[in-house]
Each structure stands twice: as C-alpha cells, then as structure tokens.
Design a protein around this motif. Structure first.
Motif, mmCIF file in Angstrom:
data_model
loop_
_atom_site.group_PDB
_atom_site.id
_atom_site.type_symbol
_atom_site.label_atom_id
_atom_site.label_comp_id
_atom_site.label_asym_id
_atom_site.label_seq_id
_atom_site.Cartn_x
_atom_site.Cartn_y
_atom_site.Cartn_z
ATOM 1 N N PHE A 78 -9.682 3.479 5.820
ATOM 2 C CA PHE A 78 -9.749 2.368 6.778
ATOM 3 C C PHE A 78 -11.040 1.571 6.590
ATOM 4 O O PHE A 78 -11.022 0.337 6.542
ATOM 5 N N LYS A 82 -11.224 -2.300 5.389
ATOM 6 C CA LYS A 82 -11.845 -3.307 6.250
ATOM 7 C C LYS A 82 -12.933 -4.052 5.485
ATOM 8 O O LYS A 82 -13.075 -5.272 5.595
ATOM 9 N N GLU A 83 -13.710 -3.311 4.714
ATOM 10 C CA GLU A 83 -14.769 -3.924 3.916
ATOM 11 C C GLU A 83 -14.164 -4.899 2.900
ATOM 12 O O GLU A 83 -14.650 -6.023 2.730
ATOM 13 N N PHE A 85 -11.143 -6.433 3.015
ATOM 14 C CA PHE A 85 -10.542 -7.612 3.654
ATOM 15 C C PHE A 85 -11.605 -8.545 4.217
ATOM 16 O O PHE A 85 -11.364 -9.741 4.384
ATOM 17 N N SER A 86 -12.780 -7.987 4.537
ATOM 18 C CA SER A 86 -13.854 -8.841 5.043
ATOM 19 C C SER A 86 -14.543 -9.595 3.917
ATOM 20 O O SER A 86 -15.176 -10.615 4.155
ATOM 21 N N ILE A 88 -12.930 -10.564 0.804
ATOM 22 C CA ILE A 88 -12.074 -11.489 0.061
ATOM 23 C C ILE A 88 -11.721 -12.685 0.927
ATOM 24 O O ILE A 88 -11.729 -12.600 2.156
ATOM 25 N N THR A 90 -9.315 -14.929 2.900
ATOM 26 C CA THR A 90 -7.992 -14.766 3.509
ATOM 27 C C THR A 90 -7.668 -16.024 4.295
ATOM 28 O O THR A 90 -8.561 -16.759 4.700
ATOM 29 N N ARG A 92 -5.879 -17.857 7.674
ATOM 30 C CA ARG A 92 -5.695 -17.482 9.079
ATOM 31 C C ARG A 92 -4.298 -16.907 9.295
ATOM 32 O O ARG A 92 -4.113 -15.947 10.047
ATOM 33 N N ARG A 95 -3.362 -12.997 9.094
ATOM 34 C CA ARG A 95 -3.841 -11.959 10.004
ATOM 35 C C ARG A 95 -2.798 -10.894 10.318
ATOM 36 O O ARG A 95 -3.101 -9.704 10.332
ATOM 37 N N ARG A 96 -1.557 -11.314 10.567
ATOM 38 C CA ARG A 96 -0.516 -10.333 10.904
ATOM 39 C C ARG A 96 -0.228 -9.421 9.724
ATOM 40 O O ARG A 96 0.044 -8.229 9.887
ATOM 41 N N LEU A 98 -2.360 -8.563 7.386
ATOM 42 C CA LEU A 98 -3.465 -7.613 7.287
ATOM 43 C C LEU A 98 -3.281 -6.474 8.280
ATOM 44 O O LEU A 98 -3.593 -5.318 7.991
ATOM 45 N N LEU A 99 -2.749 -6.800 9.450
ATOM 46 C CA LEU A 99 -2.524 -5.764 10.456
ATOM 47 C C LEU A 99 -1.534 -4.722 9.934
ATOM 48 O O LEU A 99 -1.720 -3.521 10.118
ATOM 49 N N TYR A 102 -3.270 -2.443 7.610
ATOM 50 C CA TYR A 102 -4.032 -1.406 8.315
ATOM 51 C C TYR A 102 -3.109 -0.300 8.816
ATOM 52 O O TYR A 102 -3.449 0.877 8.774
ATOM 53 N N VAL B 171 -7.409 -7.842 14.720
ATOM 54 C CA VAL B 171 -7.338 -7.391 13.328
ATOM 55 C C VAL B 171 -8.754 -7.054 12.882
ATOM 56 O O VAL B 171 -9.644 -7.902 12.971
ATOM 57 N N PRO B 172 -9.007 -5.828 12.417
ATOM 58 C CA PRO B 172 -10.381 -5.442 12.070
ATOM 59 C C PRO B 172 -10.968 -6.263 10.931
ATOM 60 O O PRO B 172 -10.349 -6.438 9.896
ATOM 61 N N PHE B 173 -12.134 -6.808 11.151
ATOM 62 C CA PHE B 173 -12.952 -7.466 10.138
ATOM 63 C C PHE B 173 -14.401 -7.087 10.412
ATOM 64 O O PHE B 173 -14.796 -6.987 11.574
ATOM 65 N N TYR B 174 -15.184 -6.901 9.348
ATOM 66 C CA TYR B 174 -16.622 -6.742 9.565
ATOM 67 C C TYR B 174 -17.178 -8.039 10.134
ATOM 68 O O TYR B 174 -16.719 -9.124 9.788
ATOM 69 N N TRP B 212 -12.491 -20.997 6.725
ATOM 70 C CA TRP B 212 -11.349 -20.130 6.998
ATOM 71 C C TRP B 212 -10.254 -20.957 7.642
ATOM 72 O O TRP B 212 -10.412 -21.449 8.749
ATOM 73 N N ASP B 213 -9.180 -21.164 6.947
ATOM 74 C CA ASP B 213 -8.085 -21.929 7.528
ATOM 75 C C ASP B 213 -6.772 -21.375 7.015
ATOM 76 O O ASP B 213 -5.731 -21.848 7.304
#
Lengths: 314, 213
Positions: A78, A82-83, A85-86, A88, A90, A92, A95-96, A98-99, A102, B171-174, B212-213
């Motif tokens: 996990f 998370k690291e 996805f943060s 690269i 992405t 908007r 988001r779903r 990515l969920l 996870y 949604v988890p993001f750092y 971010w878009d």
C-alpha cells in the motif's frame, strides 16, 4: 516457548546475526564521528538508524507468523503504491480507477492468506488488467487513456504483484526440510537482495570504471555488478543449507538470479525516477529516501525467486 | 468531556488518517515550533486541509489552534454547528457583511487576544484543486492589528487530489507541505500582500508540481 525457539532456531540465529552487524555498523559510525568531528556523518548514522527500524519490523512481522507477515506486506505494498501514484502524472478522472487499484492490494494478499496460488498469480495480470481498462472506458474520456491504463497497471504490477511474491513464499511447502519454512525463505530472499545492493555499491566504489547503462544510472559499473553477483552467490551457497531446501546447484543459481534481478530491479526504478526528474521517491525512510528506493530490487528478485524455488527446488 | 472528544477526533481518528492513509512530506517543519503564537496562512483545496494542518501540531498545541471558517457553511445545520464549535473549535466569521458598523474580523481578534493561533485560508472558499489563487486582504487587516504575531505561510499540495471539492471519496495520495518563513506587518497593506503572495508562489515552485486536470 521451547517449541517456538526450536522451530525457529535458524531464523533466530539469522536475525541475531543481522542485529550484530547493525551494532558493529553503528559503533563504527560512532567511532568515525568521534575521530573526525569536522566531517559530517549524519546521513550515514541516519541510514543505519533506519536500518534498525526496518530490521526490527521485519523480524517482528516474520516471527509473529504467516498472518501477521501477510498483513505487514500488504501494508508495505500500500505504501509503495501510494508513493508511486503520488509521483506519476494522473488525471482527475483517474481517481476512481486509482481507488480500485488500492482495493486490489488487500484482495491480492487474501489469495496468499487462503493459499490460492492460481488466483494469486493471475489476479493482477489478468483481472485487474481487465477491470482497469473497463473502469477507464466508463470514465468516458479518451485523451490520456493509454498513458493512464499503462501507468496504473504497471504500478500495480510493480508495487503489488511483484512485492506480493515475498509473502507468496509462504505458499511453498517443504515437508522434507522441517527447519525450512516460508519464514526462512523470506529471510533468505530479503537478506540476499539487500546484501546484493550493498555489495554492488562497495565493489563498484572500489573497482568500478566502465559503466553498464550510464544514461539510466551513472553510478552502476560492471565491476559493481559482477562483484555483487559473486558476493551474493557465495552467501547464497553458504546460507542455503540452513534456510532453504536447495542443494549446491540450486543455491548457485539462486544467488545468480538474485544478483542479476536485483541489479535490473534497481535500475528500472532509477529509470522511472529519471523519467520523472526526481532523486528520491519519497522521505518515508530517513537516510534511504522513499519506500520505492528501498524495495526497487525486490520488485524483480521476489517473483523470480519464488518461481525458481517453486518449480525447481520442491 | 469536550477535550476527550477532541482527543479522540484528532489523535485517534485524524492523525492516523493523515499520517498513514495519506502520508505527509513536510519541508522546514522546525519553522512551526519557533513561535508560541502565529497566524497560519494556507492555500485551500479540500475539506482535508484543516485536518492536515492541525495534525502538524502535538495535541497540547491543537488545543490553542483554531481554524477560521465561514458561518454560512458550518452553521447550516445544528449538528454541523455543534461539531464545528465543539470539536474543531472554529473561529466563526460571517461573509457578505454589509454594515460598516460590524467588524467581520472581531472574532479573530478576540481569539488572538487570548493568545490562540489561527489557521486562515485567504483564498476564500476552496478553489480549484491544486491551483493557487490570489489572497484576499483580510489577513493584512489582522496583521496590522497584531503586528507582533508572525504570519506563517504554508503551501499544501496533494490534498486536492485526495479529496477534491465536491467529492466524498477519499483516494490516498502523499501530501507535500511547504512551511515558509514568517512574515510580519511592515506598515503598508500592498507591501504586505505582495510579500505574502510572492512567498506563497515561491513555496509552490519549490515542489515543481505539474498541473492536475
């Protein structure tokens, strides 16, 4: 308690060795600092301190048994995901998706927990591949589709599928070797992979001249690679009788596999960071960088080692 | 009783969420611990902003730190108002005040006089996620009244991805937190606002984040 000690004798001795090495390293760093007060050893000390934490958490998770270790590795996956996805780019609208990626983490580790090997090895390459594409299509936006589909699934392969093969070693059965278990195999893999990193660094620093792939990792040399593989193979041969069901030939191949795969796992994550123009993948592990910086070699060594053990050594 | 509920909310629920599910990369954290009292100024992207900023402090300091929030949102229902007043302990401000006799920043001034720290979002409402907008000048008025209290700018990135405005799925993001040097009132509103905006822009550029878009 006596039974616990007897069952895990080899593993306990192995971990005692690790902590002894860390004690020596910490003492050496302290002596160096005392002798050269002007020189800055804080990064080295930070690095060793973080190694203590890593060793402690892995020892605890491994000795507490399969259930704890599977949960622990799910958490590591996990954090790595998370690291990733943060880091690269992405969209908007991703988001779903990515969920769902996870959610795939606990599901993947559940297959290991219930012992379903078949689903464990096809869930992410097949079913998450299908689901990712399906969900992205429903998003209804085509520009950036291919990049998102590629980067999201690659991330799942690297941070969940590959890494879960570490815990997947618990699916290996070794009835003819009572002292060997998933736990000792995990230790063997993790220890050799990390030793390979260190050995390649030291050999490269000492004798390295010609670079392997300077555009990706200018610090990687042929001397480091060959020296690392040789060191790893020697240690693999020495440790195999105590921690694995392997014979001499098996352990030589295991050492070579871990040495080479570790090298390529390392530079693959280096290529990713270079593409993204960053130096560290994060700051979660003081002195080491991020999770991805620490587990880069394992993304390659874990799957290859598990497949090697499963198909040739049992 | 309120203290117990606050402890459960911030230390048992919010801190693990922020530190584990999200994860923080904090730059120049020591700047937060140099001042006993301060006005924290941050960009606003998400419902999570306040929770993340509160998590930067130990619980003892959380007790003395209050986010400034608009009554038209937080006083919409009785339950929301109770939660805002007792658990989060907002400093309520009314937007759209027409009367010149009413001071919209009176509640902020009262809190600062008591020695409390404030968390303020000069952009106003939560803007477009991960886009930095210019600050409104209310912060300059506060700084003018309390020139000895430092204004500490903080730039946050990633919270707008984790929980954008209008969305309720986390949604988890750092999240990257950049803590800037303190800014003090210099006697001129334009100079102050320019300094604050420039500092904020500088913090944002440190991260070199892509749109971010």
């Amino acid at each position: 308690m006596t039974e616990f000690i007897n069952t895990n004798m080899h593993l306990l001795i192995a971990f005692a060795g690790i902590f002894l090495v860390l004690l020596i390293a910490g003492t050496t760093a302290a002596i160096l600092k005392h002798r050269n007060p002007q020189k800055d050893y804080s990064n080295l000390q930070q690095r060793i301190k973080t190694w203590w934490y890593i060793a402690f958490f892995f020892a605890a998770a491994l000795l507490l048994g399969k259930g704890f270790f599977v949960i622990f590795m799910a958490f590591v996956s996990f954090l790595a995901m998370k690291e990733y996805f943060s880091l690269i780019p992405t969209r908007r609208v991703d988001r779903r998706v990515l969920l769902w990626a996870y959610i795939a983490v606990p599901v993947q580790y559940c297959w290991i927990h219930i012992g379903w090997y078949g689903m464990f090895i096809i869930f992410i390459p097949v079913y998450m591949f299908l689901l990712t594409g399906l969900r992205l299509v429903l998003v209804g936006r085509t520009d950036g589709f291919l990049r998102s589909a590629g980067t999201i699934h690659w991330g799942m392969m690297a941070t969940v599928f590959s890494l879960s093969h570490i815990a997947g070693l618990f699916l290996v059965t070794t009835p003819d070797h009572p002292q060997v278990s998933g736990q000792t195999l995990v230790f063997y893999l993790l220890f050799l992979t990390q030793i390979n990193d260190v050995a390649q660094y030291i050999w490269g620093k000492s004798f390295g001249k010609r670079k392997v792939v300077p555009q990706i990792s200018p610090g990687k040399t042929w001397a480091g690679l060959i020296g690392g593989v040789a060191t790893t193979t020697v240690l693999a041969v020495l440790l195999a009788p105590y921690l694995t069901p392997m014979n001499l030939i098996h352990s030589i191949f295991a050492g070579i596999i871990i040495g080479l795969a570790g090298f390529f796992g390392d530079i693959t994550i280096s290529a990713l960071k270079r593409d993204l123009k960053i130096k560290d993948s994060g700051s979660f592990l003081p002195g080491h960088g991020g999770i991805l910086d620490r587990i880069d070699s394992l993304t390659f060594t874990a799957p290859l080692f598990l497949h090697f053990v499963r198909y040739f050594c049992t | 009783m309120k203290t117990v509920l606050r402890y459960i909310w911030f230390q048992v629920l919010i801190k693990p969420l922020v530190l584990v599910v999200l994860g923080l990369n904090i730059r120049d954290r020591s700047r937060l611990h140099k001042h006993k009292q301060m006005i924290l100024v941050a960009n606003h992207n998400s419902h999570l902003d306040t929770m993340v900023l509160m998590s930067l402090f130990p619980f003892k300091r959380i007790q003395e730190t209050r986010p400034v929030a608009a009554t038209d949102y937080f006083y919409k229902s009785r339950l929301r108002r109770w939660f805002a007043d007792n658990i989060i302990q907002i400093v309520p401000v009314q937007r759209e005040i027409r009367s010149v006799r009413l001071d919209p920043l009176a509640s902020c001034s009262q809190a600062l006089k008591k020695g409390q720290s404030l968390i303020l979002y000069p952009e106003g409402t939560r803007g477009e996620p991960e886009k930095l907008e210019n600050f409104k000048t209310g912060i300059a008025h506060l700084s003018k009244r309390f020139p000895e209290i430092p204004v500490v700018p903080i730039f946050c990135h990633g919270l707008g991805k984790a929980l954008p405005k209008g969305d309720f799925l986390l949604v988890p993001f750092y999240c990257d937190i950049f803590i800037g040097p303190p800014i003090y009132w210099q006697g001129n509103r334009n100079t102050f606002m320019k300094s604050l905006n420039q500092t904020m822009q500088g913090l944002a550029e440190q991260g070199n984040f892509k749109p971010w878009d």
